[in-house]
Design a protein around this motif. Structure first.
Motif, PDB file in Angstrom:
ATOM      1  N   ASN A  35       2.199  -3.628  -8.064  1.00 33.65           N
ATOM      2  CA  ASN A  35       3.234  -3.238  -7.105  1.00 33.65           C
ATOM      3  C   ASN A  35       4.626  -3.538  -7.644  1.00 33.65           C
ATOM      4  OD1 ASN A  35       1.675  -2.599  -4.396  1.00 33.65           O
ATOM      5  ND2 ASN A  35       0.737  -4.455  -5.225  1.00 33.65           N
ATOM      6  N   GLY A  43       9.622  -5.587  -4.048  1.00 32.86           N
ATOM      7  CA  GLY A  43       9.965  -5.037  -2.747  1.00 32.86           C
ATOM      8  C   GLY A  43       8.974  -5.434  -1.680  1.00 32.86           C
ATOM      9  N   ARG A  99       6.332  -3.974  -0.230  1.00 28.18           N
ATOM     10  CA  ARG A  99       4.884  -3.805  -0.408  1.00 28.18           C
ATOM     11  C   ARG A  99       4.280  -5.003  -1.153  1.00 28.18           C
ATOM     12  NH1 ARG A  99       1.941   0.865  -0.146  1.00 28.18           N
ATOM     13  NH2 ARG A  99       3.829   2.145  -0.371  1.00 28.18           N
ATOM     14  N   ASN A 149      13.004  -5.441   1.067  1.00 33.71           N
ATOM     15  CA  ASN A 149      13.444  -4.375   0.163  1.00 33.71           C
ATOM     16  C   ASN A 149      14.897  -4.514  -0.263  1.00 33.71           C
ATOM     17  OD1 ASN A 149      11.105  -2.835  -0.260  1.00 33.71           O
ATOM     18  ND2 ASN A 149      11.364  -1.716   1.647  1.00 33.71           N
ATOM     19  N   ASN A 185       6.930   2.080   7.168  1.00 38.05           N
ATOM     20  CA  ASN A 185       6.938   2.565   5.781  1.00 38.05           C
ATOM     21  C   ASN A 185       7.382   1.416   4.879  1.00 38.05           C
ATOM     22  OD1 ASN A 185       7.391   3.753   3.318  1.00 38.05           O
ATOM     23  ND2 ASN A 185       8.857   5.263   4.045  1.00 38.05           N
ATOM     24  N   ASN A 188       8.430   1.263   2.016  1.00 42.52           N
ATOM     25  CA  ASN A 188       9.575   1.561   1.150  1.00 42.52           C
ATOM     26  C   ASN A 188      10.876   1.724   1.932  1.00 42.52           C
ATOM     27  OD1 ASN A 188       7.944   1.702  -1.223  1.00 42.52           O
ATOM     28  ND2 ASN A 188       7.260   3.728  -0.592  1.00 42.52           N
TER      29      ASN A 188
END
Length: 327
Positions: free
Chosen positions: A44, A47, A49, A254, A308, A310
């Protein structure tokens, strides 16, 4: 029957989490030669995730050291990473990037926890009109939003011009405490053009209260009609709810390369204020009585966006403002 099926589902979920999943992780480690934390870091990008997966892996580990890692003091993060590497029998010399990745994610995790505590402290602290520093902040808010309109007195109906309910704003801060004042002042000082535009628009009357001819003559783009400061305090409550529920982890993991701080939360508030302003305009409610309906709908939309991994909010802020990094 439905209750039986629900209980059965919960049982098999528990069985999977406790037995099958751990067995599967053991097999995967033997096959790949990597532990779960290694696989997460290598598979990954930096961020949300990656950090969310690391956080989940640590919290649900059966090892006490790993479980406690998510709640260590920031000063202990480096030592904790060394302990984890030793526990997992990972050589830092042959896996240098792993330690760096774990450290960055752990700083985000403990930083988020500390941010929640800091925001909660501000929310619980009531506004004190005897506190000179707090009074100065309130007057700064007026000057920032009404630079050409001097305040005639501390207790004045003029406060209604920026959206407070009465002649003394302190009564409006009861719900969110000092957090509401901090957010409003940050918006007014750090995103001044946007704050002044939102305030200007909020003061426009509803077109339904004017004749069509009057409306066209005044050439308003869109009627708004709400109390700027009161809505700001309400959106502070929305941002606070997103933070303590963990929904904001997606965004903050993020944008904050290491520890999220209060300024990250305040920039999120600025974004939410502007987005709510647009949303309110698009919904075009008949009057302020529809506020709760519009707010609930807006809240659902933001929650959906934050699912989400991202997702990043506040795209209009420059990375140089507070050393933010949009990943």
């Amino acid at each position: 029957m439905k209750h039986f099926l629900r209980v059965l589902t919960q049982f098999f979920t528990f069985l999977y989490c406790k037995c099958l999943w751990r067995s599967l992780k053991f097999v995967i480690r033997k096959v790949t030669g990597r532990c779960e934390l290694q696989r997460i870091c290598y598979n990954n990008k930096p961020g949300a995730r990656r950090t969310l997966n690391i956080e989940s892996s640590l919290k649900f580990s059966k090892n006490e050291l790993l479980q406690s890692a998510v709640s260590v003091h920031p000063d202990s993060v480096e030592k904790t990473i060394d302990d984890i590497m030793t526990l997992k029998k990972i050589n830092p010399d042959t896996n240098p990037q792993l330690g760096i990745s774990l450290q960055a994610s752990l700083f985000q995790i403990v930083g988020y926890r500390n941010l929640v505590l800091e925001v909660e402290k501000l929310r619980r602290e009531p506004y004190d009109c005897e506190n000179a520093e707090q009074e100065e902040m309130l007057l700064k808010l007026w000057k920032a939003l009404q630079p050409e309109n001097p305040l005639t007195g501390r207790i004045s109906k003029q406060w209604c011009e920026i959206g407070f309910q009465g002649s003394d704003p302190k009564t409006d801060f009861r719900g969110m405490g000092l957090l509401g004042l901090h957010n409003l002042l940050y918006f007014a000082e750090h995103d001044k053009a946007a704050a002044l535009q939102v305030l200007h628009d909020s003061l426009q009357p509803k077109h339904s209260k004017m004749s069509k001819a009057e409306w066209e003559k005044k050439k308003f783009d869109k009627a708004i009609g709400y109390s700027f400061a009161i809505v700001g305090i309400n959106i502070t409550d929305l941002a606070y709810t997103l933070l303590v529920s963990g929904a904001l982890k997606t965004h903050l993991y993020n944008v904050a390369p290491e520890m999220p701080v209060l300024a990250h939360f305040q920039q999120t508030f600025c974004y939410l204020m502007q987005e709510f302003h647009k949303f309110w305009t698009e919904e075009d409610p008949s009057d302020i009585m529809e506020f709760n309906r519009v707010r609930a709908k807006f809240h659902k939309r933001v929650l959906k966006q934050l699912k989400n991994p991202n997702m990043t909010l506040c795209p209009h802020f420059a990375a140089s403002d507070l050393h933010l990094v949009n990943l």
